[in-house]
Motif scaffolding. Structure first.
Motif, mmCIF file in Angstrom:
data_model
loop_
_atom_site.group_PDB
_atom_site.id
_atom_site.type_symbol
_atom_site.label_atom_id
_atom_site.label_comp_id
_atom_site.label_asym_id
_atom_site.label_seq_id
_atom_site.Cartn_x
_atom_site.Cartn_y
_atom_site.Cartn_z
ATOM 1 N N ILE A 69 -2.846 7.026 2.086
ATOM 2 C CA ILE A 69 -3.149 5.609 1.875
ATOM 3 C C ILE A 69 -4.227 5.176 2.855
ATOM 4 N N ARG B 72 -3.417 -0.293 3.227
ATOM 5 C CA ARG B 72 -2.186 0.433 2.888
ATOM 6 C C ARG B 72 -2.080 0.710 1.394
ATOM 7 N N GLN B 73 -3.201 0.654 0.699
ATOM 8 C CA GLN B 73 -3.218 0.994 -0.720
ATOM 9 C C GLN B 73 -3.673 2.444 -0.868
ATOM 10 N N ASP C 231 0.978 -0.916 -2.414
ATOM 11 C CA ASP C 231 1.137 -1.299 -1.006
ATOM 12 C C ASP C 231 2.375 -2.173 -0.822
ATOM 13 N N HIS D 254 5.416 -3.865 0.666
ATOM 14 C CA HIS D 254 5.609 -4.253 2.059
ATOM 15 C C HIS D 254 6.689 -5.327 2.136
ATOM 16 N N TYR E 130 1.022 -5.526 0.770
ATOM 17 C CA TYR E 130 0.541 -5.627 2.151
ATOM 18 C C TYR E 130 -0.805 -6.327 2.204
#
Ligand SMILES: [Zn+2]
Length: 244
Positions: free
Chosen positions: A118, A123-124, A163, A165, A222
């Protein structure tokens, strides 16, 4: 490379096409003329080409050319058995065919991912087949799932598998950036002083409100938290209103 084709297979269009190409090449070279041997063109001439020619079919015209030079009308040849040396009784179409290998291989193209690397900022999933990245699920793909009403699949693609979260949000001030973690006081110290063991406080608290009473956990992408941080850097406060 030689191409062999039984005469009986000529009813099939795919088998018929090499015959036409062979006749055009062979017939053209025998007469010293240029011939259009483009594969899979219609064997019947169009109205524009019809003028000046007696025959309606291009194959008929080329067959006559072959026959004039002593070849078989349909381009067939007499072959002899390699085992017995006897003439083969069937009619066999023979002529040169050129092949070229397609260099696009499945092993060079396939791309698949369940989980993998990622991007540290968003955070993808990263992009790129070499890096084990994901296949981009873009706006058009999103729109098509929306049009189908496949909301759960859309949520799975864009959130759960991307992502995902869990953020701590203060319901009092609505901020998701003021979270602080409170370290509980070490028990041995309290025991040494002689104080009774205290109930451990909640681990997360809002730094702005100086309390952890209003803290709630909210699942969100995220990148949404990242957006809030970017806006905060431009002196824009984003607040969330939580409800059940
Ligand atoms: Zn707060």
């Amino acid at each position: 490379m030689l191409f062999l084709c039984a005469f009986t297979a000529l009813a099939n269009l795919t088998s018929f096409e090499p015959l036409r190409r062979y006749e055009e090449k062979h017939g053209g070279s025998l007469h010293g003329k240029y011939k259009d041997a483009t594969p899979f063109r219609s064997s019947v001439k169009t109205d524009g080409e019809k003028s000046g020619s007696k025959s309606a079919s291009l194959v008929d015209e080329l067959g006559v050319m072959l026959k004039e030079k002593g070849f078989n009308y349909h381009g067939c040849e007499v072959l002899y058995s390699g085992v017995y040396g006897t003439e083969l009784t069937c009619e066999i179409f023979i002529g040169p065919v050129y092949y070229q290998r397609l260099r696009h291989m499945v092993s060079d193209k396939y791309q698949v991912r369940s989980t993998g690397p990622i991007d540290p900022v968003t955070r993808q999933p990263v992009k790129g087949r070499k890096r084990g990245g994901g296949v981009r699920f873009g706006e058009m793909e999103r729109d098509s799932l929306l049009a189908h009403g496949a909301a759960y699949l859309l949520h799975d693609r864009l959130h759960t598998c991307s992502d995902y979260h869990i953020a701590d949000v203060c319901s009092i001030c609505g901020s998701l950036l003021t979270t602080t973690f409170i370290q509980p006081q070490k028990l041995p110290v309290r025991q040494i002083v002689g104080l009774p063991p205290r109930k451990p406080p909640s681990k997360v608290a809002c730094h702005a409100c100086q309390t952890g009473k209003g803290m709630e956990t909210v699942a969100m992408p995220y990148i949404f938290r990242y957006l809030a941080a970017e806006l905060a850097s431009m002196n824009i406060k984003m607040t969330l209103k939580l409800s059940n």
